[in-house]
Design a protein around this motif. Sequence first.
Motif, PDB file in Angstrom:
ATOM      1  N   TRP A   1       3.145  -5.164   6.583  1.00 39.57           N
ATOM      2  CA  TRP A   1       1.952  -4.385   6.275  1.00 39.57           C
ATOM      3  C   TRP A   1       2.357  -2.978   5.878  1.00 39.57           C
ATOM      4  O   TRP A   1       2.849  -2.206   6.680  1.00 39.57           O
ATOM      5  CB  TRP A   1       1.034  -4.364   7.495  1.00 39.57           C
ATOM      6  N   ASP A   2       2.156  -2.615   4.623  1.00 36.83           N
ATOM      7  CA  ASP A   2       2.541  -1.278   4.157  1.00 36.83           C
ATOM      8  C   ASP A   2       1.293  -0.486   3.743  1.00 36.83           C
ATOM      9  O   ASP A   2       0.164  -0.953   3.891  1.00 36.83           O
ATOM     10  CB  ASP A   2       3.545  -1.378   3.002  1.00 36.83           C
ATOM     11  N   GLY A   3       1.515   0.692   3.224  1.00 36.48           N
ATOM     12  CA  GLY A   3       0.410   1.575   2.854  1.00 36.48           C
ATOM     13  C   GLY A   3      -0.465   1.009   1.748  1.00 36.48           C
ATOM     14  O   GLY A   3      -1.682   1.195   1.744  1.00 36.48           O
ATOM     15  N   GLN A   4       0.156   0.310   0.786  1.00 33.17           N
ATOM     16  CA  GLN A   4      -0.613  -0.263  -0.315  1.00 33.17           C
ATOM     17  C   GLN A   4      -1.562  -1.350   0.193  1.00 33.17           C
ATOM     18  O   GLN A   4      -2.716  -1.419  -0.211  1.00 33.17           O
ATOM     19  CB  GLN A   4       0.336  -0.835  -1.367  1.00 33.17           C
ATOM     20  N   LYS A   5      -1.064  -2.191   1.099  1.00 27.96           N
ATOM     21  CA  LYS A   5      -1.907  -3.249   1.661  1.00 27.96           C
ATOM     22  C   LYS A   5      -3.019  -2.645   2.526  1.00 27.96           C
ATOM     23  O   LYS A   5      -4.140  -3.146   2.533  1.00 27.96           O
ATOM     24  CB  LYS A   5      -1.052  -4.224   2.465  1.00 27.96           C
ATOM     25  N   GLU A   6      -2.710  -1.574   3.236  1.00 30.86           N
ATOM     26  CA  GLU A   6      -3.731  -0.896   4.045  1.00 30.86           C
ATOM     27  C   GLU A   6      -4.842  -0.335   3.151  1.00 30.86           C
ATOM     28  O   GLU A   6      -6.019  -0.425   3.474  1.00 30.86           O
ATOM     29  CB  GLU A   6      -3.092   0.229   4.863  1.00 30.86           C
ATOM     30  N   LYS A   7      -4.448   0.223   1.982  1.00 27.40           N
ATOM     31  CA  LYS A   7      -5.450   0.757   1.056  1.00 27.40           C
ATOM     32  C   LYS A   7      -6.305  -0.375   0.494  1.00 27.40           C
ATOM     33  O   LYS A   7      -7.532  -0.232   0.361  1.00 27.40           O
ATOM     34  CB  LYS A   7      -4.755   1.514  -0.071  1.00 27.40           C
ATOM     35  N   MET A   8      -5.682  -1.506   0.169  1.00 31.84           N
ATOM     36  CA  MET A   8      -6.450  -2.645  -0.331  1.00 31.84           C
ATOM     37  C   MET A   8      -7.412  -3.161   0.734  1.00 31.84           C
ATOM     38  O   MET A   8      -8.561  -3.499   0.436  1.00 31.84           O
ATOM     39  CB  MET A   8      -5.500  -3.767  -0.785  1.00 31.84           C
TER      40      MET A   8
ATOM     41  N   ASP B   1     -10.286  -0.839   0.913  1.00 32.86           N
ATOM     42  CA  ASP B   1     -11.178  -1.042  -0.239  1.00 32.86           C
ATOM     43  C   ASP B   1     -12.064  -2.263  -0.040  1.00 32.86           C
ATOM     44  O   ASP B   1     -13.251  -2.249  -0.399  1.00 32.86           O
ATOM     45  CB  ASP B   1     -10.369  -1.199  -1.530  1.00 32.86           C
TER      46      ASP B   1
END
Length: 198
Positions: A96-103, A106
Amino acid sequence: MFTSEKMTQDQEQQVKILKRVLEGWRMVLLPLKSIFLWEQQWHPCAIFASISLIYLVIWLLDLNFLATMAIIGLFINSVDFLVPIICNSIYTPSYWDGQKEKMFEDICRSLVNYYNKMLQNIYTFYSLRETSPCVYFIISISTSLTLAWIASSINNIFLIYILSTVMLLWPGIQHSGIFNTMLSMLHLAPKNSTLKTE
């Protein structure tokens, strides 16, 4: 009267609460989003086939209403219990990285927006009772009569099947622009001119 700043704060609070509620489902929501938005050509077929299989099983079992509701409740509770356990055992925290957290955020924000929009539409409809009672009762009675006629004419399981299919395909229909294309085609359709008699 709510100010836009107050509404934004309430919405952010709703997003935080929803993120907490869906914490165990976050690994599943990312692939589900791509399926519901039809990011691959086979996604609508997979949605349609899955819904059709579920309703075929319900139809073949031919259970009464209470037994059907009990089995659906059992299935939903089992999935809700097992999915977070399976996801936590398959995926490591480093996945789980920052991009997945942002998705994920959203997705939660979109769900909150749809929920608030639906509530706003319901409140707008019920406000007609105060502002324009005739219109409210005409819409309510005609809708109720139409639904009663449809329900008495068509099998209820089939109606729920159609409703479920449309609801699950709707995000992809909107995302791919099919609905807007159909609306624009209706607006661009030539108007039938009446023949003028001389």
